[in-house]
Design an enzyme around this catalytic site. Structure first.
Site, PDB file in Angstrom:
ATOM      1  N   HIS A  29       0.963  -1.220  -0.021  1.00 58.29           N
ATOM      2  CA  HIS A  29      -0.011   0.124  -0.087  1.00 58.29           C
ATOM      3  C   HIS A  29       1.005   1.246  -0.093  1.00 58.29           C
ATOM      4  O   HIS A  29       0.756   2.156  -0.726  1.00 58.29           O
ATOM      5  CB  HIS A  29      -0.986  -0.066   1.231  1.00 58.29           C
ATOM      6  CG  HIS A  29      -1.737   1.347   1.475  1.00 58.29           C
ATOM      7  ND1 HIS A  29      -2.997   1.129   0.945  1.00 58.29           N
ATOM      8  CD2 HIS A  29      -1.662   2.518   1.774  1.00 58.29           C
ATOM      9  CE1 HIS A  29      -3.653   2.409   1.280  1.00 58.29           C
ATOM     10  NE2 HIS A  29      -2.665   3.315   1.919  1.00 58.29           N
ATOM     11  N   GLU A  30       1.859   1.222   0.859  1.00 58.27           N
ATOM     12  CA  GLU A  30       2.681   2.597   1.160  1.00 58.27           C
ATOM     13  C   GLU A  30       3.352   2.702  -0.311  1.00 58.27           C
ATOM     14  O   GLU A  30       3.757   3.758  -0.569  1.00 58.27           O
ATOM     15  CB  GLU A  30       3.447   2.393   2.341  1.00 58.27           C
ATOM     16  CG  GLU A  30       2.617   2.379   3.478  1.00 58.27           C
ATOM     17  CD  GLU A  30       1.650   3.419   3.790  1.00 58.27           C
ATOM     18  OE1 GLU A  30       1.786   4.761   3.046  1.00 58.27           O
ATOM     19  OE2 GLU A  30       0.507   3.466   4.321  1.00 58.27           O
ATOM     20  N   HIS A  48       1.760   4.438  -2.909  1.00 58.17           N
ATOM     21  CA  HIS A  48       1.824   5.988  -2.853  1.00 58.17           C
ATOM     22  C   HIS A  48       3.202   6.411  -3.269  1.00 58.17           C
ATOM     23  O   HIS A  48       3.356   7.231  -3.923  1.00 58.17           O
ATOM     24  CB  HIS A  48       1.601   6.294  -1.234  1.00 58.17           C
ATOM     25  CG  HIS A  48       0.201   6.269  -0.960  1.00 58.17           C
ATOM     26  ND1 HIS A  48      -0.537   6.932  -1.338  1.00 58.17           N
ATOM     27  CD2 HIS A  48      -0.310   5.731   0.404  1.00 58.17           C
ATOM     28  CE1 HIS A  48      -1.887   6.752  -0.427  1.00 58.17           C
ATOM     29  NE2 HIS A  48      -1.719   6.110   0.385  1.00 58.17           N
ATOM     30  N   HIS A  63       3.484   6.738  -6.986  1.00 56.48           N
ATOM     31  CA  HIS A  63       2.727   7.762  -7.520  1.00 56.48           C
ATOM     32  C   HIS A  63       3.574   8.801  -7.051  1.00 56.48           C
ATOM     33  O   HIS A  63       3.684   9.955  -8.248  1.00 56.48           O
ATOM     34  CB  HIS A  63       1.515   7.816  -6.463  1.00 56.48           C
ATOM     35  CG  HIS A  63       0.330   8.586  -7.222  1.00 56.48           C
ATOM     36  ND1 HIS A  63      -0.652   8.970  -6.489  1.00 56.48           N
ATOM     37  CD2 HIS A  63       0.282   9.127  -8.576  1.00 56.48           C
ATOM     38  CE1 HIS A  63      -1.511   9.666  -7.413  1.00 56.48           C
ATOM     39  NE2 HIS A  63      -1.033   9.909  -8.573  1.00 56.48           N
TER      40      HIS A  63
HETATM   41 ZN    ZN Z   1      -3.022   5.257   1.923  1.00 52.54          ZN
END
Ligand code: ZN
Length: 685
Positions: free
Chosen positions: A470-471, A474, A477
């Site tokens: 998940h991290e 990010h 991105h």
């Molecule tokens: Zn998040």
């Protein structure tokens, strides 16, 4: 000032060994003064305001400030000390004051407006235009364009809201801390996992008591409500928890949030109307991907109509299970989590702990890089020549065809003086400078995994693996952006309800046999995750997903309704709205005394007001995006290239919906989320 290591950092990484707490306030004060001075100079010069003489220099000032603050803010999170904390707080106050001052600067607003009105505007890049438009929008939302008398009212309302929301959180905090239940020994704690008991013993010790203390902090509340065999004890804890900061709470009327809720909603409505919005819900959506409250309500309605029948089935199954196996004829609110855990154990017989040996951290990280490499045609390699702020940290560079794109610090393990949780933060942003140089993005990736011990590597639970992905999503991105305008590069300027798309999207690879094969392997034997365990892991993913969806919909629906309605002048009326919402979407209707809204900090005191739906909104986007990979092949086809080019590389330079449509060829639909969460059946192949 020359030798302050927080200054003059253009295109370079932080000089960690030179930085100490004494540099913080000096650097921030210097940079804020410099910014104020330079902005004033440019405003005094007057028109024409161009990209070159105005926007670009302001971007570079903002970058300079960020490059000084980012490492400080990071150290404050991961290598805290009393000295640093004191300096950090001082500097933060100055930063807040600066941003308020700039947000209210009408001259500055006029300058942006004049750039937007100039003939040059249409020749700017898409990213530059988006950045200017974001600036104008934010100025408007900060009340800059209001007449003077209304500006005063705006300021008062903001001030009042700040006090009310602080009050709301303090009440929740105080009410939570005030309650505890002392137990002299463990006889009533049967069923609670042994690993939790030290926490309860510690809570007693902190109160100068022998034995154990139950508290309403989540790490205590959750295991009690999920595992404690003593039904009366569960009931007592549930009642205390669900009446926090309300009149119903035992001895809690001093922390009653009834009046705060009414006052917060009223101040928000006034604020929204002052800015020309119909309601606070409309105001909230001004910066989000969703356009109107009606669109959000239709979205929630659509999820509800598919999910509620499944939630009903989940509840029926649980009720039947509790009756057949435990003779419970009527499930109470304090029984639901307890029997749910029993049912989960029976159905899937898998515990988070037992999978750890198959997920050694090194294998997971290497596998995650391999997945990323296959998807986006990049190479990720450690660079041991770079200075670090702690021995636990590893520094990596991302490149394509030998050309560097970005870099990141991975700080994976828990330790003292490090804040809990997992997050991604920026260290350096992508920006093309007026001298033609390009600063590449750098990220901080922070987790809190159990560190390796003598002879045994760090072993992760599957949950932790998912968190890492998940991290990292990010992070990608932030790092793979190709935008050259800092304010809309990477995650900057991305609509709030769309920012979780790349992160949740990345989690999908932890749930795919092809992805799991790359990230797992027994730490001693290298053996693959056994098929039976894999099947159980995948099957357990969607346990009670109908009930979970119903709960999230109830919160989101309630949040939207109270920020749309303008007649909520009493706590009773707020409660009525909740009752109406429950009539629509709740499957498990809580007891009358439940006042969960009185402690619902996300929407009354946090950033989620008229925005709680974002959790589901972003999940819809990430599921629908991943569905294209399922259609075309997880690693084959053009899907990854399009995801990279249309979403990751674009950052905030284009509207989130336009990015999505460019990737998917159509607007998002809820179908994939319903399928992935087991609410809609998989289509027969
Ligand atoms: Zn998040």
């Amino acid at each position: 000032m020359i030798d302050n290591p927080l200054l003059n950092n253009a295109n370079t990484l932080p000089r960690w060994s030179d930085i100490d707490a004494t540099h913080v306030v000096a650097a921030i004060e210097f940079l804020l003064e410099k910014s104020r001075y330079e902005i004033k100079q440019r405003l005094n010069k007057g028109v024409p305001f161009t990209w070159e003489n105005f926007a670009q220099p302001l971007e570079e000032l903002a970058d300079e400030l960020n490059s000084a603050w980012a490492p400080i803010s990071h150290l404050h999170g991961v290598k805290n000390s009393p000295e640093l904390r004191a300096e950090y707080e001082k500097a933060q106050q100055q930063l807040t004051a600066y941003s308020t001052e700039m947000g209210q600067n009408n001259e500055l607003y006029q300058a942006w407006q004049s750039l937007a009105d100039s003939p040059e505007f249409n020749e700017l890049t898409m990213a530059q235009r988006k950045m200017v438009n974001n600036e104008l929008r934010d100025f408007t939302l900060a009340g800059v364009t209001l007449a003077d008398d209304k500006k005063v009212i705006y300021g008062e309302l903001k001030q009042r809201l700040s006090e009310l929301t602080t009050n709301f959180s303090n009440n929740v905090l105080d009410a939570t801390q005030a309650w505890f239940k002392h137990l002299p020994d463990a006889t009533r704690l049967v069923g609670i996992p042994a690993t939790v008991l030290p926490t309860l013993a510690q809570a007693a010790k902190a109160r100068d008591l022998e034995g154990y203390a139950l508290t309403l902090d989540f790490p205590c509340y959750l295991p009690v409500i999920q595992y404690c065999d003593d039904r009366e004890l569960r009931e007592e804890v549930y009642v205390a928890f669900s009446t926090r900061a309300s009149k119903e709470g035992p001895g809690q009327s001093q922390w009653d949030n009834d009046d705060n809720m009414v006052a917060i909603l009223s101040a928000r409505q006034q604020l929204a109307q002052l800015l020309g919005f119909d309601s606070y819900a409309h105001r909230s959506l001004a910066t989000k991907m969703a356009d109107t409250p009606a669109e959000v309500m239709a979205f929630l309605q659509q999820l509800a109509s598919s999910s509620l029948p499944v939630a009903q089935k989940d509840l029926a199954q649980l009720t039947a299970f509790a009756k057949a196996n435990y003779g419970v004829s009527e499930l109470q609110a304090w029984d639901v989590p307890y029997y749910s855990e029993k049912l989960r154990e029976q159905e899937f017989s898998i515990s988070p702990q037992e999978l750890r040996p198959w997920f050694p951290a090194d294998k997971v990280i290497a596998g995650m890089f391999e997945i990323t490499a296959r998807l986006y045609d990049v190479t990720i390699s450690a660079d041991t020549s770079v200075e670090l702020y702690h021995d636990d940290v590893t520094f990596y560079r991302i490149s394509r065809d030998g050309k560097e794109l970005a870099s990141f610090y991975l700080d994976a393990y828990a330790r003292e003086h490090k804040r809990g949780g997992a997050w991604m933060a920026d260290c350096r942003n992508r920006i093309k400078r007026s001298d033609g140089s390009m600063q590449l993005p750098t990220a901080f990736l922070t987790c809190n995994f159990t560190p390796p011990t003598e002879g045994v590597p760090a072993l992760l639970t599957h949950d932790e693996v998912t968190t890492l992905f998940h991290e990292f999503g990010h992070g990608l991105h932030h790092m793979l952006t190709q935008v050259e305008t800092m304010s809309v590069a990477g995650i900057s300027g991305v609509a709030w309800d769309a920012v979780e798309l790349p992160s949740q999207f990345m989690e999908n690879w932890c749930w795919q046999p092809e992805g799991l094969a790359l990230i797992s392997g027994h730490y001693e034997t290298g053996e693959a995750l056994p098929e039976l365990k894999l099947q159980r892991l995948l099957a357990a993913k969607n346990f009670q997903s109908g009930l979970q969806m119903a709960r999230q919909l109830e919160f989101s629906w309630f949040d939207m309704q109270i920020h749309l309605r303008k007649d909520l002048d009493s706590a009773v009326k707020i409660q009525q709205v909740l009752a109406e919402v429950r009539d629509e979407v709740a499957v498990i209707v809580p007891p009358e005394f439940n006042c969960f809204q009185n402690s619902f900090g996300h929407i009354f005191a946090g950033g989620y007001a008229a925005g709680y739906y974002s959790y589901k909104w972003a999940e819809v986007l990430s599921s629908d995006a991943f569905a294209r990979f399922e259609e075309e092949g997880i690693f084959e086809g053009r899907a990854a290239k399009d995801f990279l080019e249309q979403i990751l590389e674009q950052g905030g330079s284009r509207e989130a919906l336009d990015c999505f449509i460019a990737f998917r060829g159509r607007p998002p639909t809820v179908d994939a989320l319903l399928r992935h969460s087991g609410i809609a059946k998989e289509e027969a192949a």
